[in-house]
Write a protein that holds these residues in place. Structure first.
Motif, PDB file in Angstrom:
ATOM      1  N   GLU A  44     -57.621  -0.497   9.065  1.00 13.87           N
ATOM      2  CA  GLU A  44     -58.788  -0.898   9.868  1.00 13.87           C
ATOM      3  C   GLU A  44     -58.928  -2.410   9.982  1.00 13.87           C
ATOM      4  O   GLU A  44     -59.967  -2.920  10.387  1.00 13.87           O
ATOM      5  N   GLY A  45     -57.896  -3.115   9.573  1.00 12.92           N
ATOM      6  CA  GLY A  45     -57.952  -4.570   9.615  1.00 12.92           C
ATOM      7  C   GLY A  45     -57.910  -5.088  11.046  1.00 12.92           C
ATOM      8  O   GLY A  45     -57.282  -4.487  11.920  1.00 12.92           O
ATOM      9  N   LYS A  46     -58.621  -6.198  11.262  1.00 16.46           N
ATOM     10  CA  LYS A  46     -58.593  -6.814  12.585  1.00 16.46           C
ATOM     11  C   LYS A  46     -57.716  -8.062  12.493  1.00 16.46           C
ATOM     12  O   LYS A  46     -57.604  -8.648  11.412  1.00 16.46           O
ATOM     13  N   PRO A  47     -57.108  -8.454  13.623  1.00 20.90           N
ATOM     14  CA  PRO A  47     -56.204  -9.611  13.561  1.00 20.90           C
ATOM     15  C   PRO A  47     -56.840 -10.843  12.907  1.00 20.90           C
ATOM     16  O   PRO A  47     -56.171 -11.574  12.186  1.00 20.90           O
ATOM     17  N   GLU A  48     -58.143 -11.044  13.114  1.00 22.85           N
ATOM     18  CA  GLU A  48     -58.769 -12.252  12.534  1.00 22.85           C
ATOM     19  C   GLU A  48     -59.021 -12.119  11.024  1.00 22.85           C
ATOM     20  O   GLU A  48     -59.423 -13.078  10.367  1.00 22.85           O
ATOM     21  N   ASP A  49     -58.792 -10.930  10.467  1.00 21.02           N
ATOM     22  CA  ASP A  49     -59.056 -10.715   9.043  1.00 21.02           C
ATOM     23  C   ASP A  49     -58.176 -11.564   8.116  1.00 21.02           C
ATOM     24  O   ASP A  49     -58.581 -11.897   7.011  1.00 21.02           O
ATOM     25  N   VAL A  50     -56.963 -11.885   8.581  1.00 25.92           N
ATOM     26  CA  VAL A  50     -56.070 -12.661   7.721  1.00 25.92           C
ATOM     27  C   VAL A  50     -56.669 -14.042   7.465  1.00 25.92           C
ATOM     28  O   VAL A  50     -56.747 -14.506   6.322  1.00 25.92           O
ATOM     29  N   ASP A  51     -57.133 -14.668   8.545  1.00 26.26           N
ATOM     30  CA  ASP A  51     -57.764 -15.981   8.385  1.00 26.26           C
ATOM     31  C   ASP A  51     -59.081 -15.879   7.626  1.00 26.26           C
ATOM     32  O   ASP A  51     -59.416 -16.747   6.819  1.00 26.26           O
ATOM     33  N   LEU A  52     -59.800 -14.804   7.870  1.00 29.79           N
ATOM     34  CA  LEU A  52     -61.075 -14.617   7.178  1.00 29.79           C
ATOM     35  C   LEU A  52     -60.844 -14.515   5.666  1.00 29.79           C
ATOM     36  O   LEU A  52     -61.528 -15.165   4.867  1.00 29.79           O
ATOM     37  N   LEU A  53     -59.861 -13.700   5.294  1.00 29.92           N
ATOM     38  CA  LEU A  53     -59.547 -13.518   3.877  1.00 29.92           C
ATOM     39  C   LEU A  53     -59.184 -14.857   3.235  1.00 29.92           C
ATOM     40  O   LEU A  53     -59.666 -15.218   2.160  1.00 29.92           O
ATOM     41  N   PHE A  54     -58.334 -15.608   3.938  1.00 31.57           N
ATOM     42  CA  PHE A  54     -57.912 -16.908   3.419  1.00 31.57           C
ATOM     43  C   PHE A  54     -59.114 -17.838   3.262  1.00 31.57           C
ATOM     44  O   PHE A  54     -59.259 -18.550   2.270  1.00 31.57           O
ATOM     45  N   ASP A  55     -59.988 -17.773   4.242  1.00 29.65           N
ATOM     46  CA  ASP A  55     -61.169 -18.617   4.252  1.00 29.65           C
ATOM     47  C   ASP A  55     -62.117 -18.320   3.086  1.00 29.65           C
ATOM     48  O   ASP A  55     -62.655 -19.236   2.467  1.00 29.65           O
ATOM     49  N   VAL A  56     -62.315 -17.042   2.816  1.00 31.93           N
ATOM     50  CA  VAL A  56     -63.177 -16.669   1.689  1.00 31.93           C
ATOM     51  C   VAL A  56     -62.587 -17.252   0.398  1.00 31.93           C
ATOM     52  O   VAL A  56     -63.288 -17.879  -0.402  1.00 31.93           O
ATOM     53  N   ALA A  57     -61.276 -17.069   0.220  1.00 25.91           N
ATOM     54  CA  ALA A  57     -60.625 -17.580  -0.990  1.00 25.91           C
ATOM     55  C   ALA A  57     -60.789 -19.090  -1.088  1.00 25.91           C
ATOM     56  O   ALA A  57     -61.124 -19.641  -2.140  1.00 25.91           O
ATOM     57  N   LYS A  58     -60.561 -19.765   0.037  1.00 23.55           N
ATOM     58  CA  LYS A  58     -60.639 -21.227   0.051  1.00 23.55           C
ATOM     59  C   LYS A  58     -62.032 -21.717  -0.329  1.00 23.55           C
ATOM     60  O   LYS A  58     -62.189 -22.763  -0.958  1.00 23.55           O
ATOM     61  N   ASN A  59     -63.022 -20.943   0.051  1.00 23.60           N
ATOM     62  CA  ASN A  59     -64.398 -21.338  -0.268  1.00 23.60           C
ATOM     63  C   ASN A  59     -64.803 -21.034  -1.708  1.00 23.60           C
ATOM     64  O   ASN A  59     -65.796 -21.569  -2.194  1.00 23.60           O
ATOM     65  N   ILE A  60     -64.055 -20.172  -2.360  1.00 28.22           N
ATOM     66  CA  ILE A  60     -64.317 -19.944  -3.787  1.00 28.22           C
ATOM     67  C   ILE A  60     -63.711 -21.098  -4.592  1.00 28.22           C
ATOM     68  O   ILE A  60     -64.314 -21.642  -5.510  1.00 28.22           O
ATOM     69  N   MET A  61     -62.504 -21.478  -4.164  1.00 26.24           N
ATOM     70  CA  MET A  61     -61.703 -22.485  -4.872  1.00 26.24           C
ATOM     71  C   MET A  61     -62.508 -23.761  -5.140  1.00 26.24           C
ATOM     72  O   MET A  61     -63.000 -24.407  -4.230  1.00 26.24           O
ATOM     73  N   GLY A  62     -62.622 -24.093  -6.423  1.00 28.92           N
ATOM     74  CA  GLY A  62     -63.272 -25.340  -6.792  1.00 28.92           C
ATOM     75  C   GLY A  62     -64.793 -25.309  -6.738  1.00 28.92           C
ATOM     76  O   GLY A  62     -65.439 -26.305  -7.026  1.00 28.92           O
ATOM     77  N   ASN A  63     -65.371 -24.177  -6.380  1.00 30.42           N
ATOM     78  CA  ASN A  63     -66.827 -24.127  -6.227  1.00 30.42           C
ATOM     79  C   ASN A  63     -67.525 -23.225  -7.236  1.00 30.42           C
ATOM     80  O   ASN A  63     -68.610 -22.713  -6.964  1.00 30.42           O
ATOM     81  N   THR A  64     -66.889 -23.005  -8.382  1.00 34.87           N
ATOM     82  CA  THR A  64     -67.481 -22.058  -9.329  1.00 34.87           C
ATOM     83  C   THR A  64     -67.704 -22.697 -10.696  1.00 34.87           C
ATOM     84  O   THR A  64     -67.155 -23.759 -10.995  1.00 34.87           O
ATOM     85  N   VAL A  65     -68.512 -22.018 -11.509  1.00 35.95           N
ATOM     86  CA  VAL A  65     -68.844 -22.538 -12.842  1.00 35.95           C
ATOM     87  C   VAL A  65     -67.617 -22.560 -13.754  1.00 35.95           C
ATOM     88  O   VAL A  65     -67.379 -23.521 -14.475  1.00 35.95           O
ATOM     89  N   CYS A  66     -66.844 -21.482 -13.727  1.00 35.46           N
ATOM     90  CA  CYS A  66     -65.680 -21.442 -14.616  1.00 35.46           C
ATOM     91  C   CYS A  66     -64.418 -21.180 -13.802  1.00 35.46           C
ATOM     92  O   CYS A  66     -64.496 -20.873 -12.620  1.00 35.46           O
ATOM     93  N   PRO A  67     -63.252 -21.304 -14.419  1.00 40.19           N
ATOM     94  CA  PRO A  67     -62.012 -21.182 -13.632  1.00 40.19           C
ATOM     95  C   PRO A  67     -61.677 -19.769 -13.155  1.00 40.19           C
ATOM     96  O   PRO A  67     -60.673 -19.583 -12.498  1.00 40.19           O
ATOM     97  N   LEU A  68     -62.478 -18.744 -13.477  1.00 37.16           N
ATOM     98  CA  LEU A  68     -62.149 -17.411 -12.973  1.00 37.16           C
ATOM     99  C   LEU A  68     -62.175 -17.376 -11.445  1.00 37.16           C
ATOM    100  O   LEU A  68     -61.389 -16.693 -10.814  1.00 37.16           O
ATOM    101  N   GLY A  69     -63.087 -18.145 -10.867  1.00 39.80           N
ATOM    102  CA  GLY A  69     -63.154 -18.201  -9.410  1.00 39.80           C
ATOM    103  C   GLY A  69     -61.834 -18.675  -8.815  1.00 39.80           C
ATOM    104  O   GLY A  69     -61.271 -18.037  -7.915  1.00 39.80           O
ATOM    105  N   ASP A  70     -61.311 -19.768  -9.336  1.00 45.85           N
ATOM    106  CA  ASP A  70     -60.012 -20.275  -8.865  1.00 45.85           C
ATOM    107  C   ASP A  70     -58.918 -19.243  -9.113  1.00 45.85           C
ATOM    108  O   ASP A  70     -58.016 -19.061  -8.290  1.00 45.85           O
ATOM    109  N   ALA A  71     -59.009 -18.591 -10.270  1.00 47.46           N
ATOM    110  CA  ALA A  71     -57.990 -17.605 -10.638  1.00 47.46           C
ATOM    111  C   ALA A  71     -57.969 -16.460  -9.645  1.00 47.46           C
ATOM    112  O   ALA A  71     -56.922 -15.880  -9.370  1.00 47.46           O
ATOM    113  N   ALA A  72     -59.108 -16.135  -9.076  1.00 41.03           N
ATOM    114  CA  ALA A  72     -59.176 -15.064  -8.080  1.00 41.03           C
ATOM    115  C   ALA A  72     -58.704 -15.548  -6.720  1.00 41.03           C
ATOM    116  O   ALA A  72     -58.107 -14.801  -5.949  1.00 41.03           O
TER     117      ALA A  72
END
Ligand SMILES: Cc1cc2nc3c(=O)[nH]c(=O)nc-3n(C[C@H](O)[C@H](O)[C@H](O)COP(=O)(O)O)c2cc1C
Ligand code: SF4
Ligand code: FES
Lengths: 157, 427
Positions: free
Chosen positions: B366-394
């Motif tokens: 059920e994925g849409k073509p724009e989902d690949v960029d969306l997924l990457f974007d969510v990850a990029k927004n977690i990176m460096g923005n969390t209290v502990c390194p688990l966020g980066d690890a994910a």
């Protein structure tokens, strides 16, 4: 109700650490070992013995997935389905167990003997696929091995 | 290859028993440390070895110890991190089940070096057998007078407690681990203050991994120069590499730092199962960026992997052949982080949930073509923005899987069938 030996173990935790609350997690282990799961009543009892608030012990307990919060089967089967185990066939192992026990993941057999769960990496990825049953590991599993184990447990009700 | 250090006696019959451990040279380092060295001298010695933490972050142990504040009126604590929950990692369990005294001797020497009188070994909750072995070994050591009051007549006192976790990956993160010992829900603390300054119960606390600490007796016995001469210039000593996945001989291999990934897979690990072509390798536990098959001519040390955009991490090497679908493989990891997020900060709590949802949607067709960029974007927004390194690890696995295997993600989102032949149902 907790057993007398569990109560004794809980009493021994008193004064062991610099704060009372530090004995909460050890106390949860004692209750879990004694009852196989954590009920609110048992936790309350434990809280009173180690001298912490009932709310604190409950709040901490609900954070930790190791302890079932409801009664589970005599044999709690936990199959790892993280990456390394999946690469080595964890999912077909889960399917096989579901068929064999005639339950779905998360359920308990009607005779109360087996509960089937899937869990995250158990630190045994080099011997995949693997499962933990109660507190022991069973590694490099094949269908034949699973047959043998289930048979053994069915016969030692 | 230099001789094995930590695994030298791992297969020796009954090595877990104190008499056998002592027959094989055990506890000589303890008496040497107590008799011949002042605590500060031991810290200096470990600094000189450049021994780097084996728990994932690679911080130099001696430097960490020297951060402890001097002359304050509070106890110092030592915690040995045996929470081992990073997917792909299974070395500390083996070290403790088969040679627990090595870790205990290291713990006693380290406690002496940092002036600690109460040490904790925090053992992952599921590791019952490991905790039993460790407890027996601690009792044996106590009976011999290596733990307790006035150890070997030195005037130094130490008690060691075993503390068992409750099945939460986040407890491996040092601040969560301390919350866990204190009895609370194990939510990470904001740093600074760092544990060395303000840790367990607000007191100075040193946290080290089991493998890190297991090196200490050998350093005392053989000297800093000896240790520094093993491995590479900046990544000294040996490392226990955990091989798993599609490999003929999975298991733990103690090798000199800097062994190549190719040697590790094809020589030590015996190559890929069924002689299939290699597709990808995660070199340092589930949290680190993935490498493609043509990137395995790389040295397995802290610097070389960082140069290639990955990390040594915990050295959990997960090998995948061409039967593995990268989208399904990633979902196995993402659901893990979603499950293990402590929930304290929203980028991690919500982001891991979204990443898992998007991946499931893709796998469901059920994925849409724009989902690949969306997924990457969510990850990029977690990176460096969390209290502990688990966020980066994910976030790191998600970003690297997409960067290196984008075609597989796009294929799925454009109505294609998953690549790979392995059955990978997902939950
Ligand atoms: C989410 C998370 C999980 C971790 N799990 C572990 C672990 O299981 N074992 C470990 O030794 N270190 C783990 N670490 C690293 C520790 O926080 C800490 O850096 C390490 O124990 C320090 O010891 P070392 O310097 O000897 O490596 C984890 C870190 C994070 C962020
Ligand atoms: S990054 Fe995740 S695990 Fe770490 S504090 Fe935030 S929510 Fe908790
Ligand atoms: S992935 Fe199953 S034990 Fe680690």
């Amino acid at each position: 109700m907790l057993s007398d030996s569990a109560k004794e173990k809980l009493a021994e935790l008193k004064g062991k650490y610099p704060t009372k609350e530090a004995s909460i997690l050890p106390a949860l282990h004692v209750v879990f070992e004694d009852c196989g799961y954590l009920s609110v009543d048992q936790m309350d009892e434990a809280a009173d013995i180690i001298g912490v608030s009932r709310l604190d012990i409950n709040e901490t307990a609900t954070f930790y997935t190791l302890f079932p919060k409801e009664k589970v089967g005599k044999y709690l089967i936990q199959v790892c389905d993280n990456l390394s185990c999946s690469l080595m066939g964890a999912d077909s192992l889960v399917e096989y167990l579901q068929e064999k026990l005639d339950i779905k993941v998360g359920e308990t057999t009607p005779d109360g003997l087996f509960t089937l769960w899937t869990v995250e990496c158990l630190g045994s990825c080099g011997t995949a696929p693997m499962m933990q049953v109660n507190d022991r590991y069973y590694e490099r599993l094949t269908r034949a091995k699973v047959d043998e184990l289930i048979e053994k447990w069915r016969n030692t009700k | 290859m230099a001789e094995k250090i930590l695994f030298k006696y791992i297969d020796y019959p009954d090595q877990h028993k104190i008499d056998v451990y002592m027959k094989n040279g055990g506890y000589t380092a303890l008496s040497k440390a107590l008799k011949e060295f002042k605590p500060e001298e031991l810290v200096e010695m470990v600094k000189k070895t450049n021994l780097r933490g084996r728990g994932g972050a690679g911080f130099p142990a001696g430097v960490k110890w020297s951060f402890l504040p001097k002359g304050i009126n509070k106890p110092t604590y030592l915690i040995i991190n045996a929470d081992e929950s990073e997917p792909g990692t299974f070395k500390d369990r083996q070290l403790m089940e088969y040679d627990p005294h090595q870790m205990i001797e290291g713990t006693i020497i380290t406690s002496y070096a940092i002036n600690c009188h109460t040490a904790f070994v925090y053992i992952r909750g599921e590791f019952t057998y490991c905790a039993e072995q460790t407890e027996k070994a601690i009792n044996e050591a106590r009976e011999k007078g290596f733990i307790g009051k006035n150890i070997l007549g030195s005037g130094f006192d130490l008690d060691i407690h075993i503390f068992r976790g409750g099945g939460a990956y986040i407890c491996g993160e040092e601040t969560s681990l301390m919350e866990s010992i204190e009895g609370w829900r194990a939510m990470s603390r904001q740093k600074p203050p760092f544990p060395a300054v303000e840790g367990l119960w607000g007191c100075p606390t040193i946290i080290n991994n089991v493998e890190t600490i297991s090196n200490i007796p050998h350093i005392v016995n053989n000297g800093a120069d000896w240790f520094a001469s093993i491995g590479t210039e900046k990544s000294t000593g040996t490392k226990i590499y955990c091989l798993s996945g599609h490999i003929n001989r999975p298991g733990n291999y103690e090798l000199e730092m800097g062994v190549t990934l190719r040697e590790l897979i094809y020589e030590y690990g015996g190559g890929i199962i069924d002689d299939k072509p290699l597709k990808a390798v995660i070199p340092g536990g589930s949290s680190v960026p993935i490498l493609k098959a043509d990137e395995i001519d790389i040295n397995m040390d802290f610097e070389s992997l960082a140069e290639k955009g990955s990390m040594l991490g915990s050295a959990g090497v997960i090998v995948m052949h061409d039967g593995a679908c990268m989208v399904a493989a990633l979902q196995k990891l993402t659901k893990f982080y979603e499950h293990e997020s402590c929930g304290k900060c929203s980028p991690c709590r919500e982001g891991t949930n979204w990443m898992d949802k998007i991946l499931k949607r893709m796998l469901n067709g059920e994925g849409k073509p724009e989902d690949v960029d969306l997924l990457f974007d969510v990850a990029k927004n977690i990176m460096g923005n969390t209290v502990c390194p688990l966020g980066d690890a994910a976030a790191m696995p998600v970003m690297s899987f997409i960067e290196k295997f984008r075609d597989e993600f796009e294929n799925l989102c454009n109505g294609g069938k998953p690549k790979g032949t392995i059955k990978f149902p997902f939950r």
